[in-house]
Write a protein that holds these residues in place. Structure first.
Motif, mmCIF file in Angstrom:
data_model
loop_
_atom_site.group_PDB
_atom_site.id
_atom_site.type_symbol
_atom_site.label_atom_id
_atom_site.label_comp_id
_atom_site.label_asym_id
_atom_site.label_seq_id
_atom_site.Cartn_x
_atom_site.Cartn_y
_atom_site.Cartn_z
ATOM 1 N N ILE A 11 0.830 -1.209 0.000
ATOM 2 C CA ILE A 11 0.000 0.000 0.000
ATOM 3 C C ILE A 11 0.863 1.256 0.000
ATOM 4 O O ILE A 11 2.046 1.229 0.329
ATOM 5 C CB ILE A 11 -0.985 0.020 1.191
ATOM 6 N N ASN A 12 0.226 2.362 -0.362
ATOM 7 C CA ASN A 12 0.868 3.675 -0.461
ATOM 8 C C ASN A 12 0.395 4.520 0.722
ATOM 9 O O ASN A 12 -0.740 4.983 0.749
ATOM 10 C CB ASN A 12 0.477 4.330 -1.786
ATOM 11 N N VAL A 25 -5.393 0.445 6.165
ATOM 12 C CA VAL A 25 -5.204 -0.909 6.695
ATOM 13 C C VAL A 25 -6.557 -1.600 6.867
ATOM 14 O O VAL A 25 -6.754 -2.752 6.441
ATOM 15 C CB VAL A 25 -4.443 -0.857 8.032
ATOM 16 N N LEU A 26 -7.500 -0.929 7.484
ATOM 17 C CA LEU A 26 -8.830 -1.514 7.702
ATOM 18 C C LEU A 26 -9.510 -1.863 6.388
ATOM 19 O O LEU A 26 -10.121 -2.933 6.247
ATOM 20 C CB LEU A 26 -9.698 -0.546 8.509
ATOM 21 N N ASP A 27 -9.413 -0.970 5.418
ATOM 22 C CA ASP A 27 -10.043 -1.234 4.121
ATOM 23 C C ASP A 27 -9.451 -2.491 3.479
ATOM 24 O O ASP A 27 -10.191 -3.332 2.938
ATOM 25 C CB ASP A 27 -9.853 -0.039 3.182
ATOM 26 N N ALA A 28 -8.122 -2.609 3.524
ATOM 27 C CA ALA A 28 -7.472 -3.763 2.903
ATOM 28 C C ALA A 28 -7.852 -5.061 3.601
ATOM 29 O O ALA A 28 -8.127 -6.081 2.948
ATOM 30 C CB ALA A 28 -5.954 -3.575 2.916
ATOM 31 N N VAL A 29 -7.880 -5.044 4.930
ATOM 32 C CA VAL A 29 -8.206 -6.258 5.674
ATOM 33 C C VAL A 29 -9.673 -6.636 5.490
ATOM 34 O O VAL A 29 -10.009 -7.815 5.280
ATOM 35 C CB VAL A 29 -7.865 -6.092 7.168
ATOM 36 N N ASN A 30 -10.558 -5.655 5.555
ATOM 37 C CA ASN A 30 -11.992 -5.955 5.389
ATOM 38 C C ASN A 30 -12.286 -6.541 4.014
ATOM 39 O O ASN A 30 -13.139 -7.426 3.870
ATOM 40 C CB ASN A 30 -12.817 -4.693 5.619
ATOM 41 N N GLU A 236 -0.010 0.379 -6.237
ATOM 42 C CA GLU A 236 -0.569 -0.344 -5.102
ATOM 43 C C GLU A 236 -1.086 -1.694 -5.573
ATOM 44 O O GLU A 236 -1.594 -1.825 -6.686
ATOM 45 C CB GLU A 236 -1.697 0.452 -4.456
ATOM 46 N N SER A 237 -0.970 -2.694 -4.689
ATOM 47 C CA SER A 237 -1.365 -4.034 -5.097
ATOM 48 C C SER A 237 -1.668 -4.885 -3.878
ATOM 49 O O SER A 237 -1.028 -4.733 -2.820
ATOM 50 C CB SER A 237 -0.238 -4.691 -5.908
ATOM 51 N N THR A 238 -2.641 -5.766 -4.003
ATOM 52 C CA THR A 238 -2.867 -6.816 -3.018
ATOM 53 C C THR A 238 -2.744 -8.140 -3.742
ATOM 54 O O THR A 238 -3.493 -8.409 -4.694
ATOM 55 C CB THR A 238 -4.241 -6.679 -2.349
ATOM 56 N N GLN A 239 -1.781 -8.950 -3.323
ATOM 57 C CA GLN A 239 -1.460 -10.184 -4.044
ATOM 58 C C GLN A 239 -1.578 -11.378 -3.107
ATOM 59 O O GLN A 239 -0.950 -11.412 -2.050
ATOM 60 C CB GLN A 239 -0.033 -10.103 -4.609
ATOM 61 N N TRP A 240 -2.389 -12.364 -3.501
ATOM 62 C CA TRP A 240 -2.596 -13.551 -2.681
ATOM 63 C C TRP A 240 -1.498 -14.589 -2.889
ATOM 64 O O TRP A 240 -0.930 -14.711 -3.966
ATOM 65 C CB TRP A 240 -3.946 -14.196 -2.992
ATOM 66 N N LEU A 241 -1.265 -15.329 -1.828
ATOM 67 C CA LEU A 241 -0.281 -16.406 -1.816
ATOM 68 C C LEU A 241 -0.811 -17.509 -0.911
ATOM 69 O O LEU A 241 -1.269 -17.232 0.204
ATOM 70 C CB LEU A 241 1.058 -15.879 -1.284
ATOM 71 N N SER A 242 -0.766 -18.742 -1.356
ATOM 72 C CA SER A 242 -1.179 -19.887 -0.537
ATOM 73 C C SER A 242 0.050 -20.596 -0.001
ATOM 74 O O SER A 242 1.020 -20.822 -0.738
ATOM 75 C CB SER A 242 -2.017 -20.875 -1.362
ATOM 76 N N VAL A 243 0.004 -20.927 1.280
ATOM 77 C CA VAL A 243 1.095 -21.653 1.919
ATOM 78 C C VAL A 243 0.515 -22.902 2.573
ATOM 79 O O VAL A 243 -0.456 -22.815 3.334
ATOM 80 C CB VAL A 243 1.805 -20.795 2.991
#
Length: 543
Positions: A11-12, A25-30, A236-243
């Protein structure tokens, strides 16, 4: 089988904006928990205050603001999510660069950064105490270790976490851009992964902050050093990763390895992002610049339009008796091509008025660079007046080569708020113009091809008083960026007279650079935070 869904939240943030950063932060988590209610969301270093906060960290109220933001997050975050976030935190009278893990309305773990960078643009030892121990916790059956930025560039913090049982390292970053930085980051992280046998998730900040640009490019690597997921650069980016854990260890699944931007593309994007965020975060209406028909102002205009859109850019041609018709025509052509407001304001009447006022002072003295500088100062007054009236930021157009040797005028072409090309050598200016034209019509070809000239005197050319730019830039790179001595540069094959003259000019013009506007940093040694030389000095180049 233990598994995690991890979101790299690139995030920026805005330095000092605790409330705004907390909302981000709240927006991204929600948004994240809509897909995966028990996911792990990892944010960059010092997210709550933004990076670098500099001496804001010395303000007495910073502790209160941190606690208010943390308490707000703990009350508002969805209970099932694991949120890993950076912030400054005071403990036992010392301030630490911290990373906390929030879950179920509590901070369930907190790590203090151990490796505090104190070189180039970094001075964290001015503010923070160093941590001395790892932080490892179990997250849904997977043993997770925390680290922060510089920790991953050294062996000890990662090895401590591995020795404490970590199988996955989360590394929070605010790593600024310079040319080649992305490749260096990946190499360092891959080395740590192979050394420790831990997979690593590297989450970086994105955005411009004064002269620094953070380029994002977050990524994750397996314990064997394979890149499993990547986020784009400069956005800005939100990128998923599975572990998931299987019999052979952790399995990371993501979008795989994305190619880094090519060098010229990366520099271009850094300049665009730096301008956009400086203008927008400081709430300017737009920008205004002097468009001379030369290559530096042409590139500056192109960057500004890409950053802000043509409707927020004004280009002003300010001709004088020495301005060629070619320059006037080329400036008009580029303005028309890019769709910006274009004005022509001749400076002859202003210059004559100044000369009339100074007639008694100058009586009996021949013309010299004073008259040339006065032309530049007339233009500076016009641009700053437009800025004051319209709320636009003045972009100056001096490049790194000119700034290095003082080929600029105080209170003239240096008058303004932001220098887009401050860390861009002249030879790179030319390359960037050619790159920009590959994206679509923009800069007239003869602007790129013609010999550079300030057009402050008849038939003036830059190389009348400077070495050819390819030679000048080579000397400057060795002296300014690599700290090589005059003798070492000469031994590398450069002419002694040119080397000694250039170095003398660099040393003499520190006073000018100290008064210059800031600009985007794209090299490992820009004229700004990471080059601090005395103005008054007995230092000589032979030392």
């Amino acid at each position: 089988m233990a598994s995690l869904q991890i979101l790299m939240a690139q995030i920026n943030t805005l330095v000092g904006d605790f409330e705004g950063n907390t909302r981000r932060v709240l927006d991204a988590v929600n948004t994240a928990v809509e897909s995966h209610p028990d996911c792990v969301v990892v944010f960059p270093e010092l997210t709550l205050c933004g990076y670098p906060p500099e001496d804001l960290l010395l303000r007495p109220s910073v502790d209160l603001r941190v606690e208010e933001s943390l308490n707000h997050l703990l009350a508002q975050l969805p209970g099932g999510a694991w949120v890993v976030i950076g912030y400054p935190r005071r403990s036992q009278g010392q301030l630490f660069n911290a990373a906390g893990v929030m879950h179920g309305g509590e901070i369930v773990a907190e790590y203090h950064k151990q490796a505090l960078p104190n070189y180039q643009v970094f001075d964290e030892k001015r503010y923070f105490a160093a941590g001395d121990s790892p932080c490892v916790l179990s997250v849904q059956g997977i043993s997770v270790g925390l680290s922060i930025c510089e920790d991953i560039w050294e062996s000890s913090p990662a090895q401590q976490a591995a020795d404490a049982g970590a199988e996955l390292l989360l590394n929070l970053n605010a790593s600024p851009f310079h040319r080649g930085k992305s490749q260096d980051r990946q190499a360092a992280v891959i080395q740590r992964a192979k050394e420790t046998g831990c997979a690593v998730v590297y989450v970086n900040q994105v955005g411009g902050q004064d002269e620094l640009v953070f380029d994002g490019g977050s990524f994750a690597v397996t314990a064997s050093g394979e890149v499993a997921a990547t986020a784009p650069h400069f956005v800005e980016s939100t990128q998923w990763l599975s572990v998931a854990r299987n019999d052979s260890g952790l399995l990371l699944t993501g979008n795989g390895a994305m190619a880094d931007p090519e060098d010229l593309a990366a520099v271009w994007q850094a300049l665009v992002l730096g301008v956009r965020d400086y203008v927008n975060k400081n709430r300017f209406n737009g920008v205004v610049l002097g468009l001379s028909g030369g290559i530096d102002s042409a590139l500056t205009l192109a960057v500004a339009v890409e950053a802000l859109g043509p409707e927020r850019v004004e280009a002003v041609m300010m001709p004088f008796r020495y301005t060629s018709q070619m320059s006037i025509d080329d400036a008009a052509e580029q303005s028309n091509t890019q769709g910006v407001t274009h004005k022509v304001i001749p400076i002859e009447p202003i210059y004559n008025a100044f000369m009339d006022s100074l007639a008694d002072e100058f009586e009996g003295m021949g013309a010299d660079t004073t008259e040339e500088n006065l032309q530049a100062r007339c233009r500076g007054v016009l641009l700053m007046s437009i800025s004051n009236k319209k709320g636009s930021l003045v972009l100056t157009t001096g490049n790194k080569s000119e700034m290095a040797v003082g080929y600029s005028t105080l209170y003239g072409d240096m008058a303004g708020g932001f220098d887009v090309l401050k860390d861009v050598p002249k030879t790179l200016v030319t390359a960037l113009c050619r790159y920009r034209n590959t994206l679509g019509p923009c800069i007239p070809e003869r602007v790129i091809e013609r010999p550079p000239s300030a057009e402050l005197a008849p038939d003036q050319k830059d190389e009348d008083s400077l070495p050819p730019y390819d030679v000048l830039d080579r000397i400057l790179e060795m002296y300014v960026e690599q700290d090589m001595s005059a003798e070492a540069i000469i031994a590398a094959g450069l002419q002694r007279d040119q080397v000694e003259r250039v170095i003398r000019l660099v040393d003499l013009n520190e006073y000018k650079r100290r008064q210059a506007p800031i600009g985007v940093r794209i090299t490992q040694r820009g004229f700004g935070r990471d080059r601090r030389y005395p103005i008054t000095s007995g230092w000589r180049m032979g030392h």
